[in-house]
Design a protein around this motif. Sequence first.
Motif: not given
Length: 780
Positions: A425-426, A430-432, A465-466, A499-501
């Motif tokens: 999940x996003x 973000x946490x990582x 990250x894109x 992740x794709x969110x």
Amino acid sequence: MTARIFTGETSYKFNVNSTSRYIIRLHFYPSNYPDYNISNSYFIVTTNSITLLKNFSAFVTAEALSQAYLIKEYSLAAFDSDSITVTFKPEKKSFGFVNGIELITEPELFDDQAGLVGVAEGSGTIDGVLSNMQNMFRLNVGGQFIPPTNDSGGLMRSWYDDTPYMFGAGTIKHIANVTIDYKDLPEATAPVDVYRTARSQGPDPNINKQSNVTWVFHVDANFTYLVRFHFCEYQLEKINQRVFEIYLNNETAFATADIIAWTGEKGVPTRKDYAVYVGDKKGDEEIWVTLHTNIDLKPEFYDVLLNGLEIFKISDSKSNLAGPNPVPSEMMQKQLIANREAYDPDAIQMKHVVGGAVGGVATMGIAFMVLFMIKKKRRGTGSNSGVTSWLPVYGHSNSRSSTSGKSQCGSSLSTDAVCNCRYFSLVEIKSATNNFDESNVIGVGGFGKVYKGVIDGNVKVAVKRSNPSSEQGVNEFITEIEMLSQLRHRHLVSLIGFCEEGNEMVLVYDYMGKGTLREHLYKGNKITLSWKQRLDLLIGAAKGLHYLHTGAKYTIIHRDVKTTNILCDDNWVAKVSDFGLSKTGPDINQNHVSTVVKGSFGYLDPEYFRRQQLTQKSDVYSFGVVLFEVLCARPALNSSLPKEQVSLADFALQSARKGTLEEMVDPHLKGTIKPEAFKKFTDCSLRCLADHGLERPTMGDVLWTLEFVLKLEPSDEGPKPETKSGSSGGGRVEFPIQSSDMIAMHLNTLNLDSDEELDDDDDDANSAAAFSQIVAPKGR
């Protein structure tokens, strides 16, 4: 890799000699440039009173011709002025651009009157001296591609293989072992390599009497074309031994062509010019060049011969050379729509619209609209749209669960791909990365930034990250997941998940603690790799590529092999990365995959670059550049060096011809390589750089050679990596030599120990020094 953008009328002015002809070349690379949507580029190009291009779209033209770049070449008659002005004028609400302009003095090569074919003899001629022309085709008939550096007269022309234009089969190629004597013919007419190769029918006179040799060329309607034939007889010595007829569009241009009668002896080249008008009737936008043996004169040998061919468009009565933008073929339209449907169900509707319009005038407009919409959604909608360029590949992001750590199988990714990868999940991403903290950035590539992250408490990962404003996107994202989810090999980087969110697309990989191979060669780092250690890294990379070519379920062509895409883990195990451009190989009935050119300049297979035909040998060529990069510790391209040394591949081939390869070797390796190992290594590397793929070894052959070279070295481990003078810290680093299992099937394991941050690759703009890019901004 640079362009000048024009939002208003802009001119270049060149001072010239008013009595000379000039060649002008315009270079266009229709990539997406920052803040500009390339599909909206339409412009006019004029020089003095001549219109070169009108309503020109490099984007549409490149798509229709399946080419990555365009070169427009013009031969202009002497002006009444002492300057040439090249003007670029964008169409309304559009922009223009150009990547390169060449202006070259041209010797007088068009001093004959060319008879107009299809009209009464003597009633129509073309004066080459006074004509303004555009080169449409330039072929080395029966021979290989001749690069600009091998052209004659300093004109820097490219001479292409004629095979793609052949109609039918049953011809023979010849390579002559004869000295070319130009006599009174200017040497700039064509290089000797053109006159040393040729195409003929073959040895069977009965077959030759009933057949001919034909080439077909698609051209613009409503123009007259000058067709130049290059001849050089090098087999026969007497008149009437070989006599043949020359036809243009089924009209006789010359009925009794006898090369010896023209030149007097073999080994002497000549050229003949004829002109033909191409009308605007449907299906007439072609030039057919046909040679047929003359039966009536009963020559000793019933055969034909041609060495080279050039076709020039003549300006019309309004001093216009501009033709329309090409329309994609019906087959290409279907392929573009099929590609689009893989990522957007709405394209199915468009297919029916296009299908219903085929054959009418509406086809052109709809085809262009399809192209624009495809490109628009793939590359983004421009700076003013405010709309994300990413397309959902996984379903509706707001319906996902972020607690399971696994995704449900989506519609765009295959079931195997999704279920073999962990879905993040996003929130987890973000946490990582501490909410994508800039202090965690370890690299920047064409796809976006790469962050160092930690998941599951203590597992270090690389998070790619894109960047929504990047020209790269969903295609590469899907390709990377589809490829790596099915591949597990010790020498391939492992994809952990994705992740794709919302508007985010993120890929999560094993963290490669030692970064890229490139940074350990010439980036000023503290570690100096010994020869044996470099060999071991190359062997690991070769194993990974060999597995892709032969060991996986399907043949996979990497398409972007380079030192920034070979990574090293904490144990100095080399792993191949970056599968965003990879393609599955051809089926058993084909030997190549037809696709537009993508890759990195300096590593790009010249045969693939010319013909848009991708093979496994394209990877072999790129790896050959890597071999020399490791041996010489210098970039594949270095514009700060003298012209002949800018390209490492070209410089290596030149040095081999001169016998000076030893001078290229990294000074840190001087005296550490056994002579027999050096010869074996460089012989293999040079074979990898062969101009034609058939002459290159397979990756299996390369791997075997590298392992053999390693065995030629002393059995001791050799010196440890040294600390370079002037640097702090360092010391000795253990670098274990890996075993030589050619198709190792071991699973990758996570790398847990490294706090080392890696520097950016300064001499390769925007390339990631710590991690590979999905697509580098250079050379795409």
